[in-house]
Design a protein around this motif. Structure first.
Motif, PDB file in Angstrom:
ATOM      1  N   LEU A   1     -11.759  14.672  56.689  1.00  0.00           N
ATOM      2  CA  LEU A   1     -11.621  14.430  55.250  1.00  0.00           C
ATOM      3  C   LEU A   1     -12.303  13.122  54.860  1.00  0.00           C
ATOM      4  N   TYR A   2     -12.161  12.142  55.735  1.00  0.00           N
ATOM      5  CA  TYR A   2     -12.768  10.836  55.485  1.00  0.00           C
ATOM      6  C   TYR A   2     -14.292  10.965  55.405  1.00  0.00           C
ATOM      7  N   SER A   3     -14.859  11.826  56.261  1.00  0.00           N
ATOM      8  CA  SER A   3     -16.311  12.054  56.238  1.00  0.00           C
ATOM      9  C   SER A   3     -16.739  12.595  54.883  1.00  0.00           C
ATOM     10  N   ILE A   4     -15.976  13.564  54.386  1.00  0.00           N
ATOM     11  CA  ILE A   4     -16.303  14.146  53.076  1.00  0.00           C
ATOM     12  C   ILE A   4     -16.193  13.066  51.996  1.00  0.00           C
ATOM     13  N   ALA A   5     -15.118  12.280  52.078  1.00  0.00           N
ATOM     14  CA  ALA A   5     -14.886  11.236  51.070  1.00  0.00           C
ATOM     15  C   ALA A   5     -16.006  10.203  51.086  1.00  0.00           C
ATOM     16  N   TYR A   6     -16.362   9.770  52.282  1.00  0.00           N
ATOM     17  CA  TYR A   6     -17.392   8.734  52.426  1.00  0.00           C
ATOM     18  C   TYR A   6     -18.736   9.242  51.895  1.00  0.00           C
TER      19      TYR A   6
END
Lengths: 132, 187
Positions: free
Chosen positions: B71-76
């Motif tokens: 999820l963090y990858s998508i957010a970043y």
């Protein structure tokens, strides 16, 4: 990996500051906002042409036959033409044929066809966009 | 409800189960979007987009790594992409960084002085580096996980973390003075 963390200062004061400050607050009602946005995919399921492929065949075949017949029928009925009278017999009423071959009826059929095509176009073009 | 259960339920059509994941990770996502975009309004909008994207791509999540890292990858990436769009729209990255030196009015809620100080210092760094430090210090991500999120090489991540850690310390030293070293001694 532990070595990397150590070399980057796992006990470093920055960690304490970051932890103390913590996370930013997400907007209120984020869940509702996201779920409302996710309501869109429900539409994508329904974003199909109103008239299905079989509907086109069932509805389109008689229309196509009528248009073909209308184009082949002389404007002024030629009572001497045998096939005209044969069809009148099949249809059961010469008045019906007069109506169906009138410019109004042809125009109406063309408009219906146009709307059907438009429906198909919107259905096929819009659905992939909504998915993406 | 565990992440994997919420994911399975979401995939089977239970949209409400996705709400559990939103509730669990909303602040984490808001932090990364906020640290990259430095504007609360923009960050809030991007946060919503992140969850919408995550929902759409949930099938692609293989469950091999942590859901939070995925999820963090998508957010970043969504935040970086939004930042670039802004840049294209006329607000250059430099301009944003310059603004970062003074906290923008709506950049962060002035919850406390320390937060303001940290945001102000992070605002002087490149948005990508600010996000990277957040991943490392706040989310306690390993270098490997940061590599997954940022798609940078491990050596690049390490170098940037080292360099920006020093920068951030120097920036905060002026503001926090001796406090930093007291904290360091405690740690």
């Amino acid at each position: 990996m532990d070595d990397e963390r150590e070399s980057l200062g796992v006990n470093d004061p920055l960690r304490a500051i970051f932890k103390q400050v913590g996370h930013h607050e997400a907007p209120l009602h984020l869940e509702e906002l996201v779920l409302a946005k996710l309501g869109t995919p429900v539409l994508q399921v329904n974003a199909e042409p109103l008239i299905s492929r079989s509907g086109w065949i069932i509805g389109g075949l008689p229309v196509a036959l009528l248009v073909l017949y209308a184009l082949r029928t002389p404007t002024v009925p030629d009572t001497a033409t045998p096939y005209y009278f044969d069809l009148v017999k099949v249809m059961g009423s010469s008045q019906f044929l007069t109506v169906i071959t009138s410019p109004w009826a042809i125009a109406a059929l063309m408009i219906v066809t146009l709307f059907m095509l438009l429906d198909r176009l919107i259905g096929t073009r819009m659905a992939p966009e909504m998915v993406n | 409800m565990e992440d994997h259960l919420a994911i399975a339920r979401t995939l089977s059509g239970d949209t409400r189960a996705f709400g559990v994941l939103i509730g669990r990770y909303q602040n984490m996502v808001q932090t990364v979007t906020g640290r990259v975009l430095r504007n609360r309004m923009d960050a809030e909008e991007v946060t919503q987009d992140v969850f919408v994207k995550a929902h759409q791509k949930l099938k692609e999540f293989q469950g091999q790594g942590k859901f939070s890292t995925w999820l963090y990858s998508i957010a970043y990436r969504t935040a970086i992409s939004a930042l670039r769009s802004k840049k294209d729209a006329g607000r250059s990255l430099d301009e944003l960084q310059a603004h970062g030196s003074e906290p923008m009015e709506d950049a962060v809620e002035p919850i406390n002085e320390r937060r303001e100080q940290l945001e102000m210092a992070l605002g002087k760094l490149d948005p990508e580096d600010a996000a990277m430090l957040t991943m490392f210090y706040l989310e306690e991500m390993s270098v490997e996980e940061i590599v997954t999120v940022t798609q940078l090489s491990a050596s690049n991540v390490k170098v940037r973390l080292h360099r920006n850690r020093k920068k951030l310390l120097a920036l905060l030293q002026d503001q926090l003075k001796n406090e930093l070293w007291t904290m360091s001694a405690r740690a």
